[in-house]
Scaffold this motif. Structure first.
Motif, PDB file in Angstrom:
ATOM      1  N   ALA A 272      10.756   6.267  -7.257  1.00  0.00           N
ATOM      2  CA  ALA A 272      10.104   5.433  -8.276  1.00  0.00           C
ATOM      3  C   ALA A 272      10.513   3.975  -8.127  1.00  0.00           C
ATOM      4  N   ASP A 273      11.802   3.735  -7.816  1.00  0.00           N
ATOM      5  CA  ASP A 273      12.259   2.358  -7.646  1.00  0.00           C
ATOM      6  C   ASP A 273      11.621   1.727  -6.413  1.00  0.00           C
ATOM      7  N   THR A 274      11.493   2.492  -5.326  1.00  0.00           N
ATOM      8  CA  THR A 274      10.875   1.969  -4.110  1.00  0.00           C
ATOM      9  C   THR A 274       9.401   1.655  -4.357  1.00  0.00           C
ATOM     10  N   PHE A 275       8.744   2.546  -5.105  1.00  0.00           N
ATOM     11  CA  PHE A 275       7.331   2.315  -5.410  1.00  0.00           C
ATOM     12  C   PHE A 275       7.166   1.039  -6.251  1.00  0.00           C
ATOM     13  N   ALA A 276       8.071   0.815  -7.210  1.00  0.00           N
ATOM     14  CA  ALA A 276       7.995  -0.388  -8.042  1.00  0.00           C
ATOM     15  C   ALA A 276       8.180  -1.651  -7.189  1.00  0.00           C
ATOM     16  N   ARG A 277       9.086  -1.605  -6.228  1.00  0.00           N
ATOM     17  CA  ARG A 277       9.265  -2.755  -5.336  1.00  0.00           C
ATOM     18  C   ARG A 277       8.024  -3.002  -4.487  1.00  0.00           C
ATOM     19  N   ALA A 278       7.403  -1.908  -4.065  1.00  0.00           N
ATOM     20  CA  ALA A 278       6.177  -2.047  -3.278  1.00  0.00           C
ATOM     21  C   ALA A 278       5.083  -2.715  -4.104  1.00  0.00           C
ATOM     22  N   GLN A 279       4.987  -2.336  -5.380  1.00  0.00           N
ATOM     23  CA  GLN A 279       3.961  -2.937  -6.236  1.00  0.00           C
ATOM     24  C   GLN A 279       4.223  -4.425  -6.465  1.00  0.00           C
ATOM     25  N   ARG A 280       5.503  -4.815  -6.605  1.00  0.00           N
ATOM     26  CA  ARG A 280       5.807  -6.234  -6.814  1.00  0.00           C
ATOM     27  C   ARG A 280       5.392  -7.047  -5.592  1.00  0.00           C
ATOM     28  N   ASN A 281       5.618  -6.495  -4.409  1.00  0.00           N
ATOM     29  CA  ASN A 281       5.188  -7.202  -3.196  1.00  0.00           C
ATOM     30  C   ASN A 281       3.659  -7.194  -3.077  1.00  0.00           C
ATOM     31  N   HIS A 282       3.047  -6.122  -3.542  1.00  0.00           N
ATOM     32  CA  HIS A 282       1.592  -6.006  -3.478  1.00  0.00           C
ATOM     33  C   HIS A 282       0.929  -7.008  -4.426  1.00  0.00           C
ATOM     34  N   ARG A 283       1.473  -7.107  -5.640  1.00  0.00           N
ATOM     35  CA  ARG A 283       0.864  -7.948  -6.669  1.00  0.00           C
ATOM     36  C   ARG A 283       1.370  -9.391  -6.631  1.00  0.00           C
ATOM     37  N   GLY A 284       2.508  -9.622  -6.007  1.00  0.00           N
ATOM     38  CA  GLY A 284       3.093 -10.969  -6.016  1.00  0.00           C
ATOM     39  C   GLY A 284       3.743 -11.283  -7.346  1.00  0.00           C
ATOM     40  N   GLU A 285       4.437 -10.310  -7.935  1.00  0.00           N
ATOM     41  CA  GLU A 285       5.099 -10.508  -9.228  1.00  0.00           C
ATOM     42  C   GLU A 285       6.498 -11.074  -8.995  1.00  0.00           C
ATOM     43  N   GLY A 286       6.729 -12.330  -9.460  1.00  0.00           N
ATOM     44  CA  GLY A 286       8.037 -12.978  -9.296  1.00  0.00           C
ATOM     45  C   GLY A 286       8.317 -13.398  -7.877  1.00  0.00           C
ATOM     46  N   GLY A 324     -10.539  -3.572  12.243  1.00  0.00           N
ATOM     47  CA  GLY A 324      -9.788  -2.328  12.239  1.00  0.00           C
ATOM     48  C   GLY A 324      -8.434  -2.424  11.560  1.00  0.00           C
ATOM     49  N   GLN A 325      -8.052  -3.612  11.118  1.00  0.00           N
ATOM     50  CA  GLN A 325      -6.774  -3.807  10.446  1.00  0.00           C
ATOM     51  C   GLN A 325      -6.966  -3.701   8.931  1.00  0.00           C
ATOM     52  N   VAL A 326      -5.888  -3.934   8.199  1.00  0.00           N
ATOM     53  CA  VAL A 326      -5.948  -3.868   6.738  1.00  0.00           C
ATOM     54  C   VAL A 326      -6.880  -4.952   6.213  1.00  0.00           C
ATOM     55  N   ASP A 327      -7.755  -4.557   5.276  1.00  0.00           N
ATOM     56  CA  ASP A 327      -8.691  -5.492   4.655  1.00  0.00           C
ATOM     57  C   ASP A 327      -7.980  -6.193   3.500  1.00  0.00           C
ATOM     58  N   ILE A 328      -7.750  -7.502   3.633  1.00  0.00           N
ATOM     59  CA  ILE A 328      -6.989  -8.249   2.630  1.00  0.00           C
ATOM     60  C   ILE A 328      -7.699  -8.241   1.279  1.00  0.00           C
ATOM     61  N   ALA A 329      -9.032  -8.413   1.288  1.00  0.00           N
ATOM     62  CA  ALA A 329      -9.772  -8.412   0.026  1.00  0.00           C
ATOM     63  C   ALA A 329      -9.648  -7.053  -0.673  1.00  0.00           C
ATOM     64  N   TRP A 330      -9.684  -5.997   0.114  1.00  0.00           N
ATOM     65  CA  TRP A 330      -9.551  -4.642  -0.468  1.00  0.00           C
ATOM     66  C   TRP A 330      -8.142  -4.432  -1.022  1.00  0.00           C
ATOM     67  N   MET A 331      -7.150  -4.942  -0.334  1.00  0.00           N
ATOM     68  CA  MET A 331      -5.768  -4.856  -0.835  1.00  0.00           C
ATOM     69  C   MET A 331      -5.635  -5.562  -2.179  1.00  0.00           C
ATOM     70  N   GLN A 332      -6.273  -6.720  -2.305  1.00  0.00           N
ATOM     71  CA  GLN A 332      -6.190  -7.457  -3.566  1.00  0.00           C
ATOM     72  C   GLN A 332      -6.841  -6.678  -4.705  1.00  0.00           C
ATOM     73  N   GLN A 333      -7.955  -5.970  -4.397  1.00  0.00           N
ATOM     74  CA  GLN A 333      -8.623  -5.178  -5.439  1.00  0.00           C
ATOM     75  C   GLN A 333      -7.771  -3.994  -5.878  1.00  0.00           C
ATOM     76  N   LEU A 334      -6.963  -3.468  -4.971  1.00  0.00           N
ATOM     77  CA  LEU A 334      -6.149  -2.292  -5.290  1.00  0.00           C
ATOM     78  C   LEU A 334      -4.840  -2.634  -5.982  1.00  0.00           C
ATOM     79  N   ALA A 335      -4.492  -3.907  -6.037  1.00  0.00           N
ATOM     80  CA  ALA A 335      -3.157  -4.299  -6.485  1.00  0.00           C
ATOM     81  C   ALA A 335      -2.814  -3.778  -7.875  1.00  0.00           C
ATOM     82  N   TYR A 336      -3.773  -3.794  -8.801  1.00  0.00           N
ATOM     83  CA  TYR A 336      -3.472  -3.414 -10.186  1.00  0.00           C
ATOM     84  C   TYR A 336      -4.056  -2.047 -10.558  1.00  0.00           C
ATOM     85  N   LEU A 337      -4.353  -1.254  -9.543  1.00  0.00           N
ATOM     86  CA  LEU A 337      -4.865   0.098  -9.804  1.00  0.00           C
ATOM     87  C   LEU A 337      -3.716   0.986 -10.255  1.00  0.00           C
TER      88      LEU A 337
END
Length: 372
Positions: A272-286, A324-337
């Motif tokens: 759970a802690d690792t997942f929370a860190r991943a979300q902070r990097n995903h969303r740009g929190e702090g 074929g790489q990660v879609d940045i726009a799609w990543m941004q849409q998923l950030a707060y899912l």
């Protein structure tokens, strides 16, 4: 003088006889030695050309023995076409044989598939007293075995079938109503709401048929559940029909694979802690957003047992960019899912294309030994 002339004449006669005798071949004198063999001619075969390895005669082409299924079809045909008046049990067996032949021709088992031929045998089975023949005649009206489909004409056969197989009659009645219902022009909403459910009366027929054990009704309810995004419910319907339906068994296996129906792993505090860190990097929190680090942490959290991390990774890589790489726009849409809870979901359109129905509503009526 006369003596001289007579001698001359005698000499001439003797010379003529000697010349005539010279043209006749005289036989050689027998000397007791064996007769020499005649000389070999060029055209005569030598002893070496008379080979002992001559080609054997072509084997007789034995007629292939008929398979067990072909032999059974032949037996059923002979039994069904018997013209002698038959009493009691034998008459029922004759009617049963005609009914089975209709099913075989309908499904192309042991014989070439021919719906028109199937209709002929269904009619003969009914004339001989087979009560289940009404199911075959009803289906032929619904599907059009010999003419254009006429679902409305199937109702009289369905009424007869209700007395011997109520669940199948209910399913066929639902099928008739489905074929005769006007085209639904309504479409799902823009936000992806499920399609409207069938009218209550139609669905009640389907539910009653399923409760009575009709496998085709169960399969239809499974399709309905998939369309409504209730995959776990759909899996239950397919599993209930699987023992008597290859299509339902295949559908259940497909859904099980898509849903990965396994006991969920307990997510530890570390995951759970690792997942929370991943979300902070995903969303740009702090901190600035870092998608590369977010994906690394999502993978680490997944390995630690985080189910939300697994779902997020599936979503991220479900829609790659043009390169074929990660879609940045799609990543941004998923950030707060929010993926922390909720039931599993399926791409219902894709799954429905892969699911199967039985070829006819009568396929389960074939005895097991006659099925493919």
């Amino acid at each position: 003088m006369l003596r001289f002339i007579s001698r001359v004449i005698c000499c001439c006669l003797w010379l003529g006889s000697v010349q005539a005798a010279g043209s006749v071949q005289t036989e050689p004198a027998f000397d007791g030695s064996p007769t020499p063999p005649a000389p070999l001619r060029a055209a005569d075969p030598t002893p070496e050309t008379l080979s002992a390895t001559q080609l054997p005669p072509a084997p007789l082409q034995a007629r292939e023995q008929p398979s067990a299924l072909e032999a059974e079809v032949s037996r059923l045909r002979s039994q069904a076409l018997s013209v002698d008046p038959q009493p009691g049990r034998v008459a029922r067996e004759q009617a049963r044989a005609a009914w089975l032949l209709g099913l075989l021709y309908l499904h192309g088992i042991g014989v070439p598939a021919s719906p028109s031929e199937a209709a002929v045998w269904f009619e003969r089975a009914r004339a001989l007293g087979e009560p289940l023949a009404a199911a075959g005649l009803a289906w032929c009206e619904i599907d059009g075995c010999r003419t254009a489909p006429n679902p409305a004409a199937a109702r009289r056969w369905i009424t007869q079938l209700r007395r011997v197989d109520l669940p199948r009659a209910q399913y066929l009645q639902w099928l008739v109503d489905e074929r005769l219902s006007p085209l639904q022009l309504a479409t799902p909403g823009l936000r992806g709401e499920p399609a409207p459910t069938p009218p209550a009366s139609d669905r009640q027929l389907l539910l009653s048929a399923a409760r009575g054990g009709n496998v085709h009704a169960r399969i239809e309810l499974g399709f309905e559940s998939v369309g409504a995004n209730r995959p776990t419910e759909a899996l239950e319907h397919f599993r209930a029909a699987a023992p008597r339906s290859e299509a339902a068994s295949a559908n259940a296996a497909l859904l099980s694979e898509r849903l990965r129906v396994t006991p969920p792993a307990r997510s530890s505090a570390l995951a759970a802690d690792t997942f929370a860190r991943a979300q902070r990097n995903h969303r740009g929190e702090g901190q600035p957003a870092n998608f590369v680090e977010a994906i690394r942490l999502y993978r680490l959290a997944q390995s630690q047992g985080s189910e939300p991390a697994r779902r997020m990774l599936e979503l991220i890589f479900s829609r790659p960019g043009p390169d074929g790489q990660v879609d940045i726009a799609w990543m941004q849409q998923l950030a707060y899912l929010n993926l922390s809870g909720g039931a599993p979901a399926l791409d219902s359109t894709t799954v429905r294309r892969a699911l199967r129905r039985e070829p006819t509503p009568l396929s389960d009526m074939l005895p097991a030994y006659l099925r493919k």
